[in-house]
Design a protein around this motif. Structure first.
Motif, PDB file in Angstrom:
ATOM      1  N   MET A   1      10.867  -9.728 -21.540  1.00 22.10           N
ATOM      2  CA  MET A   1      10.061  -9.953 -20.351  1.00 22.10           C
ATOM      3  C   MET A   1      10.837  -9.501 -19.120  1.00 22.10           C
ATOM      4  SD  MET A   1       8.532 -13.494 -18.798  1.00 22.10           S
ATOM      5  CE  MET A   1       7.015 -13.451 -19.696  1.00 22.10           C
ATOM      6  N   THR A   2      10.160  -8.813 -18.250  1.00 26.19           N
ATOM      7  CA  THR A   2      10.801  -8.337 -17.033  1.00 26.19           C
ATOM      8  C   THR A   2      10.725  -9.401 -15.948  1.00 26.19           C
ATOM      9  OG1 THR A   2       8.741  -7.341 -16.272  1.00 26.19           O
ATOM     10  CG2 THR A   2      10.219  -5.955 -17.577  1.00 26.19           C
ATOM     11  N   ALA A   3      11.384  -9.120 -14.849  1.00 28.47           N
ATOM     12  CA  ALA A   3      11.385 -10.038 -13.717  1.00 28.47           C
ATOM     13  C   ALA A   3       9.993 -10.138 -13.106  1.00 28.47           C
ATOM     14  CB  ALA A   3      12.386  -9.573 -12.680  1.00 28.47           C
ATOM     15  N   ILE A   4       9.695 -11.311 -12.567  1.00 25.97           N
ATOM     16  CA  ILE A   4       8.397 -11.587 -11.958  1.00 25.97           C
ATOM     17  C   ILE A   4       8.610 -11.760 -10.462  1.00 25.97           C
ATOM     18  CG2 ILE A   4       6.441 -13.161 -11.908  1.00 25.97           C
ATOM     19  CD1 ILE A   4       7.395 -14.109 -14.738  1.00 25.97           C
ATOM     20  N   ARG A   5       7.916 -10.963  -9.656  1.00 31.41           N
ATOM     21  CA  ARG A   5       8.008 -11.060  -8.196  1.00 31.41           C
ATOM     22  C   ARG A   5       6.907 -11.975  -7.676  1.00 31.41           C
ATOM     23  NH1 ARG A   5      11.015  -7.208  -4.989  1.00 31.41           N
ATOM     24  NH2 ARG A   5      10.291  -8.638  -3.422  1.00 31.41           N
ATOM     25  N   PHE A   6       7.254 -12.860  -6.751  1.00 33.28           N
ATOM     26  CA  PHE A   6       6.291 -13.704  -6.049  1.00 33.28           C
ATOM     27  C   PHE A   6       6.920 -14.116  -4.726  1.00 33.28           C
ATOM     28  CE2 PHE A   6       8.996 -16.399  -8.482  1.00 33.28           C
ATOM     29  CZ  PHE A   6       9.130 -17.583  -7.779  1.00 33.28           C
ATOM     30  N   GLY A   7       6.135 -14.002  -3.661  1.00 35.26           N
ATOM     31  CA  GLY A   7       6.689 -14.258  -2.336  1.00 35.26           C
ATOM     32  C   GLY A   7       7.922 -13.401  -2.117  1.00 35.26           C
ATOM     33  N   ASN A   8       8.986 -14.022  -1.611  1.00 35.10           N
ATOM     34  CA  ASN A   8      10.259 -13.324  -1.415  1.00 35.10           C
ATOM     35  C   ASN A   8      11.212 -13.541  -2.584  1.00 35.10           C
ATOM     36  OD1 ASN A   8       9.620 -12.249   1.107  1.00 35.10           O
ATOM     37  ND2 ASN A   8      10.143 -14.159   2.135  1.00 35.10           N
ATOM     38  N   TYR A   9      10.683 -14.006  -3.699  1.00 32.85           N
ATOM     39  CA  TYR A   9      11.511 -14.329  -4.856  1.00 32.85           C
ATOM     40  C   TYR A   9      11.266 -13.377  -6.011  1.00 32.85           C
ATOM     41  CZ  TYR A   9      12.625 -18.737  -2.627  1.00 32.85           C
ATOM     42  OH  TYR A   9      13.081 -19.683  -1.749  1.00 32.85           O
ATOM     43  N   GLU A  10      12.240 -13.361  -6.891  1.00 38.44           N
ATOM     44  CA  GLU A  10      12.145 -12.628  -8.139  1.00 38.44           C
ATOM     45  C   GLU A  10      12.734 -13.530  -9.223  1.00 38.44           C
ATOM     46  OE1 GLU A  10      14.247  -8.676  -9.975  1.00 38.44           O
ATOM     47  OE2 GLU A  10      13.691  -8.664  -7.854  1.00 38.44           O
ATOM     48  N   LEU A  11      11.918 -13.846 -10.208  1.00 36.60           N
ATOM     49  CA  LEU A  11      12.335 -14.721 -11.295  1.00 36.60           C
ATOM     50  C   LEU A  11      12.567 -13.888 -12.544  1.00 36.60           C
ATOM     51  CD1 LEU A  11      12.689 -17.535 -12.641  1.00 36.60           C
ATOM     52  CD2 LEU A  11      10.215 -17.488 -13.076  1.00 36.60           C
ATOM     53  N   ASN A  12      13.738 -14.030 -13.124  1.00 32.43           N
ATOM     54  CA  ASN A  12      14.020 -13.407 -14.412  1.00 32.43           C
ATOM     55  C   ASN A  12      14.155 -14.543 -15.423  1.00 32.43           C
ATOM     56  OD1 ASN A  12      15.205 -12.250 -16.725  1.00 32.43           O
ATOM     57  ND2 ASN A  12      15.992 -10.573 -15.478  1.00 32.43           N
ATOM     58  N   PRO A  13      13.069 -14.842 -16.158  1.00 38.75           N
ATOM     59  CA  PRO A  13      13.102 -15.970 -17.088  1.00 38.75           C
ATOM     60  C   PRO A  13      14.126 -15.813 -18.210  1.00 38.75           C
ATOM     61  CG  PRO A  13      10.844 -15.197 -16.769  1.00 38.75           C
ATOM     62  CD  PRO A  13      11.761 -14.199 -16.132  1.00 38.75           C
ATOM     63  N   GLN A  14      14.366 -14.590 -18.678  1.00 35.59           N
ATOM     64  CA  GLN A  14      15.326 -14.382 -19.763  1.00 35.59           C
ATOM     65  C   GLN A  14      16.757 -14.668 -19.323  1.00 35.59           C
ATOM     66  OE1 GLN A  14      14.383 -10.393 -21.054  1.00 35.59           O
ATOM     67  NE2 GLN A  14      13.338 -11.207 -22.858  1.00 35.59           N
TER      68      GLN A  14
END
Length: 104
Positions: free
Chosen positions: A1-14
């Protein structure tokens, strides 16, 4: 799974990392626990819809009881603090039902 962008954030769940893209270009990051990253991923992927408490409790604690509900409250409070740098994002508690992430 790639990183998820939302707002000013980037979540990398892995990698269990939360990056913040500040207006001045500085990227701050925070290591997250598996549970924190997974819960935040569910909230982001719900796109403003409610993620019900019992779904979170069964998925991450294995039981829907009062003790685990208190743990969920602690996790959600921690998540609200993590996202506090971006005022366009809010985690809202829908009393007795669950949580949702709202982006304005």
């Amino acid at each position: 799974m790639t990183a998820i962008r939302f707002g000013n954030y980037e979540l990398n769940p892995q990698k269990q990392e939360l990056l913040y893209h500040a207006p001045d270009g500085i990227r701050l990051w925070r290591k997250m626990s598996f549970r924190e990253a997974s819960i935040l991923r569910l909230l982001v992927e719900a796109r403003g819809d409610i993620v019900e408490n019992h779904v979170l409790l069964l998925e991450f604690w294995g039981a829907d009881n009062a003790y685990n509900l208190n743990s969920l409250y602690v996790f959600m409070s921690r998540m609200k603090r993590m996202l506090s740098a971006d005022s366009s994002l809010t985690i809202v508690n829908v009393r007795g039902i669950g949580y949702r992430l709202i982006q304005q």
